[in-house]
Design a protein around this motif. Structure first.
Motif, PDB file in Angstrom:
ATOM      1  N   CYS A  41       0.793  -1.223   0.000  1.00 40.97           N
ATOM      2  CA  CYS A  41       0.000   0.000   0.000  1.00 40.97           C
ATOM      3  C   CYS A  41       0.829   1.278   0.000  1.00 40.97           C
ATOM      4  O   CYS A  41       0.309   2.354  -0.286  1.00 40.97           O
ATOM      5  CB  CYS A  41      -0.921   0.023   1.216  1.00 40.97           C
ATOM      6  SG  CYS A  41      -2.174  -1.272   1.167  1.00 40.97           S
ATOM      7  N   HIS A  42       2.110   1.178   0.345  1.00 40.35           N
ATOM      8  CA  HIS A  42       2.928   2.389   0.424  1.00 40.35           C
ATOM      9  C   HIS A  42       4.103   2.375  -0.550  1.00 40.35           C
ATOM     10  O   HIS A  42       4.943   3.261  -0.511  1.00 40.35           O
ATOM     11  CB  HIS A  42       3.459   2.572   1.854  1.00 40.35           C
ATOM     12  CG  HIS A  42       2.378   2.811   2.871  1.00 40.35           C
ATOM     13  ND1 HIS A  42       1.714   4.007   2.974  1.00 40.35           N
ATOM     14  CD2 HIS A  42       1.831   2.000   3.809  1.00 40.35           C
ATOM     15  CE1 HIS A  42       0.808   3.925   3.961  1.00 40.35           C
ATOM     16  NE2 HIS A  42       0.857   2.719   4.459  1.00 40.35           N
ATOM     17  N   ILE A  54       5.241   7.072   3.289  1.00 40.29           N
ATOM     18  CA  ILE A  54       5.784   6.911   4.638  1.00 40.29           C
ATOM     19  C   ILE A  54       7.298   7.093   4.651  1.00 40.29           C
ATOM     20  O   ILE A  54       7.920   7.084   5.698  1.00 40.29           O
ATOM     21  CB  ILE A  54       5.379   5.559   5.275  1.00 40.29           C
ATOM     22  CG1 ILE A  54       5.726   4.388   4.360  1.00 40.29           C
ATOM     23  CG2 ILE A  54       3.891   5.564   5.597  1.00 40.29           C
ATOM     24  CD1 ILE A  54       5.486   3.032   5.020  1.00 40.29           C
ATOM     25  N   ASP A  65       3.732   6.592  15.512  1.00 40.09           N
ATOM     26  CA  ASP A  65       2.517   6.461  14.684  1.00 40.09           C
ATOM     27  C   ASP A  65       1.934   5.055  14.783  1.00 40.09           C
ATOM     28  O   ASP A  65       0.737   4.879  15.009  1.00 40.09           O
ATOM     29  CB  ASP A  65       2.844   6.705  13.193  1.00 40.09           C
ATOM     30  CG  ASP A  65       2.983   8.171  12.860  1.00 40.09           C
ATOM     31  OD1 ASP A  65       2.818   9.008  13.767  1.00 40.09           O
ATOM     32  OD2 ASP A  65       3.282   8.481  11.679  1.00 40.09           O
ATOM     33  N   MET A  69      -1.575   3.768  16.340  1.00 36.75           N
ATOM     34  CA  MET A  69      -2.560   3.072  15.508  1.00 36.75           C
ATOM     35  C   MET A  69      -2.950   1.739  16.134  1.00 36.75           C
ATOM     36  O   MET A  69      -4.109   1.328  16.085  1.00 36.75           O
ATOM     37  CB  MET A  69      -1.984   2.816  14.110  1.00 36.75           C
ATOM     38  CG  MET A  69      -1.783   4.064  13.286  1.00 36.75           C
ATOM     39  SD  MET A  69      -0.605   3.717  11.971  1.00 36.75           S
ATOM     40  CE  MET A  69      -0.690   5.222  11.019  1.00 36.75           C
ATOM     41  N   ILE A  93      10.460  -2.572  12.217  1.00 36.85           N
ATOM     42  CA  ILE A  93       9.879  -2.010  10.996  1.00 36.85           C
ATOM     43  C   ILE A  93      10.238  -0.528  10.887  1.00 36.85           C
ATOM     44  O   ILE A  93      10.686  -0.055   9.833  1.00 36.85           O
ATOM     45  CB  ILE A  93       8.338  -2.179  10.980  1.00 36.85           C
ATOM     46  CG1 ILE A  93       7.971  -3.656  10.852  1.00 36.85           C
ATOM     47  CG2 ILE A  93       7.702  -1.363   9.863  1.00 36.85           C
ATOM     48  CD1 ILE A  93       6.485  -3.941  11.062  1.00 36.85           C
ATOM     49  N   LEU A  97      12.376   1.164   7.902  1.00 32.66           N
ATOM     50  CA  LEU A  97      11.764   2.115   6.964  1.00 32.66           C
ATOM     51  C   LEU A  97      12.372   3.513   7.062  1.00 32.66           C
ATOM     52  O   LEU A  97      12.343   4.273   6.091  1.00 32.66           O
ATOM     53  CB  LEU A  97      10.248   2.194   7.192  1.00 32.66           C
ATOM     54  CG  LEU A  97       9.445   0.964   6.769  1.00 32.66           C
ATOM     55  CD1 LEU A  97       7.985   1.114   7.177  1.00 32.66           C
ATOM     56  CD2 LEU A  97       9.548   0.736   5.256  1.00 32.66           C
TER      57      LEU A  97
HETATM   58  C1  HEC Z   1      -3.789  -2.457   3.019  1.00 37.55           C
HETATM   59  C2  HEC Z   1      -3.083  -1.213   2.802  1.00 37.55           C
HETATM   60  C3  HEC Z   1      -2.033  -0.805   3.798  1.00 37.55           C
HETATM   61  C4  HEC Z   1      -0.972  -1.530   4.282  1.00 37.55           C
HETATM   62  C5  HEC Z   1      -0.615  -2.985   3.979  1.00 37.55           C
HETATM   63  C6  HEC Z   1      -0.217  -0.649   5.130  1.00 37.55           C
HETATM   64  N1  HEC Z   1      -0.786   0.590   5.145  1.00 37.55           N
HETATM   65 FE1  HEC Z   1      -0.114   2.245   6.149  1.00 37.55          FE
HETATM   66  N2  HEC Z   1      -1.670   3.324   5.475  1.00 37.55           N
HETATM   67  C7  HEC Z   1      -2.687   2.858   4.673  1.00 37.55           C
HETATM   68  C8  HEC Z   1      -3.687   3.895   4.503  1.00 37.55           C
HETATM   69  C9  HEC Z   1      -4.969   3.771   3.709  1.00 37.55           C
HETATM   70  C10 HEC Z   1      -3.235   5.012   5.230  1.00 37.55           C
HETATM   71  C11 HEC Z   1      -3.918   6.376   5.392  1.00 37.55           C
HETATM   72  C12 HEC Z   1      -5.126   6.290   6.240  1.00 37.55           C
HETATM   73  C13 HEC Z   1      -4.859   5.846   7.651  1.00 37.55           C
HETATM   74  O1  HEC Z   1      -4.005   6.444   8.339  1.00 37.55           O
HETATM   75  O2  HEC Z   1      -5.527   4.891   8.101  1.00 37.55           O
HETATM   76  C14 HEC Z   1      -1.969   4.628   5.827  1.00 37.55           C
HETATM   77  C15 HEC Z   1      -1.200   5.454   6.607  1.00 37.55           C
HETATM   78  C16 HEC Z   1      -0.011   5.118   7.173  1.00 37.55           C
HETATM   79  C17 HEC Z   1       0.823   5.982   7.984  1.00 37.55           C
HETATM   80  C18 HEC Z   1       0.499   7.422   8.346  1.00 37.55           C
HETATM   81  C19 HEC Z   1       1.135   8.327   7.311  1.00 37.55           C
HETATM   82  C20 HEC Z   1       0.950   9.789   7.635  1.00 37.55           C
HETATM   83  O3  HEC Z   1       1.637  10.602   6.994  1.00 37.55           O
HETATM   84  O4  HEC Z   1       0.158  10.127   8.524  1.00 37.55           O
HETATM   85  C21 HEC Z   1       1.935   5.271   8.357  1.00 37.55           C
HETATM   86  C22 HEC Z   1       3.099   5.754   9.211  1.00 37.55           C
HETATM   87  C23 HEC Z   1       1.787   3.958   7.794  1.00 37.55           C
HETATM   88  N3  HEC Z   1       0.611   3.880   7.079  1.00 37.55           N
HETATM   89  C24 HEC Z   1       2.719   2.955   7.942  1.00 37.55           C
HETATM   90  C25 HEC Z   1       2.563   1.654   7.489  1.00 37.55           C
HETATM   91  C26 HEC Z   1       3.480   0.587   7.776  1.00 37.55           C
HETATM   92  C27 HEC Z   1       4.769   0.746   8.547  1.00 37.55           C
HETATM   93  C28 HEC Z   1       2.957  -0.521   7.198  1.00 37.55           C
HETATM   94  C29 HEC Z   1       3.499  -1.918   7.268  1.00 37.55           C
HETATM   95  C30 HEC Z   1       3.647  -2.465   8.599  1.00 37.55           C
HETATM   96  C31 HEC Z   1       1.726  -0.157   6.537  1.00 37.55           C
HETATM   97  N4  HEC Z   1       1.513   1.179   6.740  1.00 37.55           N
HETATM   98  C32 HEC Z   1       0.924  -1.028   5.817  1.00 37.55           C
HETATM   99  C33 HEC Z   1      -2.752   1.609   4.095  1.00 37.55           C
HETATM  100  C34 HEC Z   1      -1.901   0.548   4.342  1.00 37.55           C
END
Ligand code: HEC
Length: 106
Positions: A41-42, A54, A65, A69, A93, A97
């Motif tokens: 996703c990122h 990210i 963060d 979450m 992680i 990253l």
């Molecule tokens: C299935 C899709 C998906 C996966 C897999 C995923 N993310 Fe995300 N991530 C999102 C989405 C959608 C958002 C924005 C909305 C939210 O914050 O829920 C987000 C937002 C974030 C943010 C906040 C960014 C900001 O600028 O506020 C961080 C940090 C982040 N992800 C880290 C991670 C990390 C580390 C992983 C792996 C462990 C990960 N994400 C896996 C979908 C995903």
């Protein structure tokens, strides 16, 4: 072809596989394995394409963060993602990253 010859032909690749495997590949860093999930996703370098970038966040920012979450009530995708890791895994992680820079291609 005799049974002996056939079985020798079949066994050779397996024997090579067994002898070649140990130590042939250094294990990737644990943080990289855990963070591979995030790439879906990122983007593979944290720069997308996908949802929020990210890359460019510090390890402490990412860790904060993700822990936030993990602990807040489940609303979005990330709350569920973060719940999949122990706090120690989240640190790995975040440390991994944090090496990626925004807009970079590394
Ligand atoms: C299935 C899709 C998906 C996966 C897999 C995923 N993310 Fe995300 N991530 C999102 C989405 C959608 C958002 C924005 C909305 C939210 O914050 O829920 C987000 C937002 C974030 C943010 C906040 C960014 C900001 O600028 O506020 C961080 C940090 C982040 N992800 C880290 C991670 C990390 C580390 C992983 C792996 C462990 C990960 N994400 C896996 C979908 C995903």
């Amino acid at each position: 072809m005799s049974f002996k010859a056939i079985s020798r032909q079949l066994m050779l690749p397996f024997a090579l596989l067994l002898t070649a495997t140990p130590g042939a590949h250094a294990a990737p860093p644990a943080g990289r394995l855990l963070a591979s999930q995030c790439a879906q996703c990122h983007g593979s370098n944290g720069n997308g394409p996908g949802f929020d970038e990210i890359a460019g966040k510090s390890a402490s920012e990412l860790r904060k963060d993700l822990l936030e979450m993990k602990r807040r009530p489940v609303e979005g995708i990330m709350d569920r993602q973060a719940r999949g890791y122990t706090d120690a895994q989240i640190k790995l992680i975040a440390d991994y990253l944090a090496a990626y820079t925004r807009g970079g291609d590394n």
